[in-house]
Write a protein that holds these residues in place. Sequence first.
Motif: not given
Length: 62
Positions: A36-37, A40-43, A45-47, A49-50
């Motif tokens: 899943w990670l 993501q397009e940008n790991t 930034e995703y993390l 954001g969480l």
Amino acid sequence: MATEAQRRALNNYRKKTKSIVVRFYPNESDDEMHAWLKSQENTTEYLKGLVRADMEKSGIKA
């Protein structure tokens, strides 16, 4: 091989930044999280954001 200037620049960069390493073990749930990670397009930034969302939920300003 890196030049002396490149090594100095890299060392300077590493001193200014912080990092966290997450390791995934070879089991079904960790494999799914890792996949899943990676999807993501940008790991990073995703993390982030969480973490921001969790901090805001806890009443902490991010």
